[in-house]
Design a protein around this motif. Structure first.
Motif, mmCIF file in Angstrom:
data_model
loop_
_atom_site.group_PDB
_atom_site.id
_atom_site.type_symbol
_atom_site.label_atom_id
_atom_site.label_comp_id
_atom_site.label_asym_id
_atom_site.label_seq_id
_atom_site.Cartn_x
_atom_site.Cartn_y
_atom_site.Cartn_z
ATOM 1 N N ALA A 56 0.923 -1.213 0.068
ATOM 2 C CA ALA A 56 0.102 -0.023 -0.121
ATOM 3 C C ALA A 56 0.824 1.246 0.079
ATOM 4 C CB ALA A 56 -0.891 0.084 1.236
ATOM 5 N N PHE A 57 2.224 1.173 0.713
ATOM 6 C CA PHE A 57 2.745 2.386 0.622
ATOM 7 C C PHE A 57 3.944 2.302 -0.115
ATOM 8 C CE2 PHE A 57 1.251 2.346 5.166
ATOM 9 C CZ PHE A 57 0.610 3.561 5.280
ATOM 10 N N GLY A 58 3.945 1.445 -1.385
ATOM 11 C CA GLY A 58 4.815 1.803 -2.439
ATOM 12 C C GLY A 58 5.955 0.612 -2.260
ATOM 13 N N GLY A 59 6.089 -0.050 -1.228
ATOM 14 C CA GLY A 59 6.956 -1.268 -1.295
ATOM 15 C C GLY A 59 8.344 -0.743 -0.663
ATOM 16 N N GLY A 60 8.546 0.504 -0.167
ATOM 17 C CA GLY A 60 9.843 0.872 0.139
ATOM 18 C C GLY A 60 9.974 1.032 1.613
ATOM 19 N N CYS A 61 8.924 0.713 2.275
ATOM 20 C CA CYS A 61 9.131 0.838 3.885
ATOM 21 C C CYS A 61 9.354 -0.728 4.418
ATOM 22 C CB CYS A 61 7.716 1.223 4.442
ATOM 23 S SG CYS A 61 6.310 0.319 4.158
ATOM 24 N N ARG A 62 9.783 -0.783 5.677
ATOM 25 C CA ARG A 62 9.850 -1.913 6.542
ATOM 26 C C ARG A 62 8.599 -2.252 7.483
ATOM 27 N NH1 ARG A 62 13.857 1.115 7.813
ATOM 28 N NH2 ARG A 62 13.760 0.673 9.977
ATOM 29 N N VAL A 63 8.400 -3.193 7.748
ATOM 30 C CA VAL A 63 6.939 -3.522 8.379
ATOM 31 C C VAL A 63 7.159 -4.329 9.381
ATOM 32 C CG1 VAL A 63 4.460 -4.164 8.443
ATOM 33 C CG2 VAL A 63 5.657 -2.894 6.362
ATOM 34 N N VAL A 64 6.575 -4.129 10.621
ATOM 35 C CA VAL A 64 6.559 -4.999 11.828
ATOM 36 C C VAL A 64 4.980 -4.803 12.110
ATOM 37 C CG1 VAL A 64 6.894 -5.456 14.163
ATOM 38 C CG2 VAL A 64 8.791 -4.866 12.685
ATOM 39 N N ARG A 65 4.399 -6.199 12.221
ATOM 40 C CA ARG A 65 2.886 -6.338 12.295
ATOM 41 C C ARG A 65 2.940 -6.412 13.897
ATOM 42 N NH1 ARG A 65 -1.173 -10.838 9.788
ATOM 43 N NH2 ARG A 65 -2.984 -9.772 11.031
ATOM 44 N N VAL A 66 1.845 -6.051 14.601
ATOM 45 C CA VAL A 66 1.589 -6.088 16.014
ATOM 46 C C VAL A 66 0.101 -6.069 16.154
ATOM 47 C CG1 VAL A 66 1.807 -5.318 18.331
ATOM 48 C CG2 VAL A 66 3.477 -4.536 16.646
ATOM 49 N N MET A 67 -0.303 -7.047 17.047
ATOM 50 C CA MET A 67 -1.699 -7.301 17.458
ATOM 51 C C MET A 67 -1.728 -7.110 18.890
ATOM 52 S SD MET A 67 -4.867 -7.596 17.015
ATOM 53 C CE MET A 67 -4.685 -7.734 15.259
ATOM 54 N N PRO A 68 -2.011 -5.798 19.449
ATOM 55 C CA PRO A 68 -2.155 -5.737 20.859
ATOM 56 C C PRO A 68 -3.720 -5.977 21.026
ATOM 57 C CG PRO A 68 -2.517 -3.609 19.649
ATOM 58 C CD PRO A 68 -2.373 -4.774 18.551
ATOM 59 N N ASN A 69 -4.053 -5.963 22.588
ATOM 60 C CA ASN A 69 -5.388 -6.164 23.050
ATOM 61 C C ASN A 69 -5.705 -4.962 23.911
ATOM 62 O OD1 ASN A 69 -4.473 -7.255 25.369
ATOM 63 N ND2 ASN A 69 -4.984 -9.101 25.232
ATOM 64 N N THR A 70 -7.075 -4.893 24.152
ATOM 65 C CA THR A 70 -7.514 -3.655 25.054
ATOM 66 C C THR A 70 -6.908 -3.521 26.368
ATOM 67 O OG1 THR A 70 -9.463 -4.935 25.514
ATOM 68 C CG2 THR A 70 -9.644 -3.412 23.673
ATOM 69 N N PRO A 71 -6.561 -4.475 27.248
ATOM 70 C CA PRO A 71 -6.108 -4.236 28.317
ATOM 71 C C PRO A 71 -4.633 -3.588 28.444
ATOM 72 C CG PRO A 71 -6.769 -6.599 28.579
ATOM 73 C CD PRO A 71 -6.938 -5.816 26.883
ATOM 74 N N ALA A 72 -4.177 -3.259 27.262
ATOM 75 C CA ALA A 72 -3.076 -2.428 27.126
ATOM 76 C C ALA A 72 -3.324 -0.908 27.584
ATOM 77 C CB ALA A 72 -2.694 -2.028 25.531
ATOM 78 N N ARG A 73 -4.787 -0.706 27.812
ATOM 79 C CA ARG A 73 -5.107 0.678 27.996
ATOM 80 C C ARG A 73 -4.564 1.010 29.652
ATOM 81 N NH1 ARG A 73 -11.134 0.871 25.717
ATOM 82 N NH2 ARG A 73 -10.625 0.425 23.577
ATOM 83 N N VAL A 74 -4.586 -0.123 30.363
ATOM 84 C CA VAL A 74 -4.377 -0.011 31.761
ATOM 85 C C VAL A 74 -2.958 -0.884 32.065
ATOM 86 C CG1 VAL A 74 -6.558 -0.033 32.514
ATOM 87 C CG2 VAL A 74 -5.761 -2.292 32.281
ATOM 88 N N GLY A 75 -2.167 -0.958 30.985
ATOM 89 C CA GLY A 75 -0.702 -1.303 31.227
ATOM 90 C C GLY A 75 -0.711 -2.780 31.385
ATOM 91 N N ARG A 76 -2.029 -3.407 30.939
ATOM 92 C CA ARG A 76 -1.951 -5.011 31.172
ATOM 93 C C ARG A 76 -2.043 -5.657 29.849
ATOM 94 N NH1 ARG A 76 0.129 -7.003 35.980
ATOM 95 N NH2 ARG A 76 -0.368 -5.552 37.629
ATOM 96 N N GLY A 77 -1.475 -5.294 28.677
ATOM 97 C CA GLY A 77 -1.847 -5.800 27.651
ATOM 98 C C GLY A 77 -1.056 -6.831 27.297
ATOM 99 N N MET A 78 -1.484 -7.530 26.147
ATOM 100 C CA MET A 78 -0.570 -8.642 25.689
ATOM 101 C C MET A 78 -0.543 -8.604 24.120
ATOM 102 S SD MET A 78 0.507 -11.720 26.426
ATOM 103 C CE MET A 78 1.916 -11.797 25.235
ATOM 104 N N SER A 79 0.632 -8.420 23.554
ATOM 105 C CA SER A 79 0.736 -8.119 22.310
ATOM 106 C C SER A 79 1.500 -9.135 21.405
ATOM 107 C CB SER A 79 1.508 -6.795 22.220
ATOM 108 O OG SER A 79 0.700 -5.649 22.522
ATOM 109 N N ALA A 80 1.286 -9.424 20.347
ATOM 110 C CA ALA A 80 2.066 -10.421 19.418
ATOM 111 C C ALA A 80 2.629 -9.397 18.543
ATOM 112 C CB ALA A 80 1.057 -11.450 18.701
ATOM 113 N N VAL A 81 4.062 -9.800 18.190
ATOM 114 C CA VAL A 81 4.761 -9.239 17.297
ATOM 115 C C VAL A 81 5.168 -9.933 16.234
ATOM 116 C CG1 VAL A 81 7.064 -7.664 17.009
ATOM 117 C CG2 VAL A 81 5.519 -7.236 19.010
ATOM 118 N N CYS A 82 5.301 -9.643 15.071
ATOM 119 C CA CYS A 82 5.688 -10.476 13.911
ATOM 120 C C CYS A 82 6.676 -9.550 12.972
ATOM 121 C CB CYS A 82 4.917 -11.294 13.232
ATOM 122 S SG CYS A 82 4.017 -10.388 12.027
ATOM 123 N N ALA A 83 7.684 -10.094 12.161
ATOM 124 C CA ALA A 83 8.430 -9.433 11.365
ATOM 125 C C ALA A 83 7.836 -9.472 10.170
ATOM 126 C CB ALA A 83 9.811 -9.841 11.072
ATOM 127 N N GLY A 84 7.592 -8.295 9.528
ATOM 128 C CA GLY A 84 6.948 -8.158 8.179
ATOM 129 C C GLY A 84 8.076 -7.977 7.193
#
Length: 285
Positions: free
Chosen positions: A123-151
């Motif tokens: 979508a951004f033309g192919g020149g960027c580096r991407v890391v994909r993250v899936m956080p969840n709503t308890p991040a709002r109180v500092g208790r989130g669980m996030s998955a990180v993957c290399a794009g």
């Protein structure tokens, strides 16, 4: 307001600018959580959003803001990371708004559900580096669980940076991209399962004759207390903790036997698989 967990001893200070395209709930949870815990200085944060009240929340802590993604990205240094925090269907519009090459060489951190790293890079033309993250709503109180993957194009340094940022608002796990939809089924949708449990416990308490307000208070406090006990017992499995309060032929035993007869455990497994499969469908458009 709920207390945030103490900052991690290994939470290194981030000295790199972060531009958020979108200033909604999750962007606020991540970036303002990082500011609150001293992981990043507010002056290094820029939030782009057309909605003045959304921008005002960032301005109140000393962060910079802009009405458009184009202005925000153009105003930041070339090594600034870009947090993509809009609805997935808005990706094409954001890409069209930016000048050609605006994202070239940049790290883009995407929290777009159901959108692959390749899709973001394309979508951004192919020149960027991407890391994909899936956080969840308890991040709002500092208790989130996030998955990180290399794009596409992501380096180990990129991943470490993203893990420091999201580690400010909870736990982080690194996964392969093919497991991101599975993670969504467990952790992304997971808070809703807990709230569903509280709803069911409240209904059960009311069925026994307890007043609704008391029933809601009892169910909520029980789940919060159990969660804290689970957190305080890292060497004990959930199964072991359950067994410790389940005497043979006692009240808890009667309750769990009823749950097993009704296939509740299997229903939860099916629910997680259904959430995973729906994530895959959304990712395919």
């Amino acid at each position: 307001m709920p207390e945030h967990p103490p900052a991690r001893p290994d939470g290194a200070q981030i000295d790199r600018s972060v531009v958020s395209i979108g200033a909604g709930n999750m962007a606020r949870a991540i970036l303002l959580g990082a500011v609150e815990r001293g992981v990043i200085e507010p002056g290094l944060v820029t939030a782009a959003d057309p909605n003045p009240p959304q921008r005002a929340v960032f301005e109140a802590v000393g962060a910079r803001t802009a009405e458009t993604a184009a202005v925000a990205v153009a105003s930041c240094p070339p090594d600034a990371a870009v947090l993509l925090a809009v609805k997935p269907q808005m990706l094409a519009g954001v890409a069209e708004e930016l000048p050609a090459g605006a994202m070239d060489g940049r790290l883009v951190i995407s929290i777009l559900a159901g959108t692959t790293g390749e899709g973001v890079q394309r979508a951004f033309g192919g020149g960027c580096r991407v890391v994909r993250v899936m956080p969840n709503t308890p991040a709002r109180v500092g208790r989130g669980m996030s998955a990180v993957c290399a794009g596409p194009g992501a380096t180990e340094e990129d991943l470490a940076f993203v893990e420091r940022l999201f580690g400010a608002v909870g736990e982080v796990v690194r996964l392969e991209e093919e497991l991101m939809d599975a993670f969504t089924g467990v952790a992304g949708s997971g808070p809703a399962y807990v709230f569903y449990l509280v709803e069911a416990m409240t209904a059960g308490a009311i069925a026994t004759g307890i007043e609704p307000a008391d029933a809601a208070r009892i169910a909520r406090a029980t789940v919060i207390g159990a969660a804290r006990l689970l957190e305080a017992s890292p060497d004990e499995s959930a199964e072991a903790l359950r067994a410790s309060v389940t005497s043979k032929n006692g009240t808890t035993f009667a309750a769990t036997e009823s749950l097993d007869r009704d296939g509740v455990r299997d229903a939860f497994v099916r629910a997680i698989l259904a959430a995973r499969d729906r994530g895959r469908e959304l990712g395919q458009g």
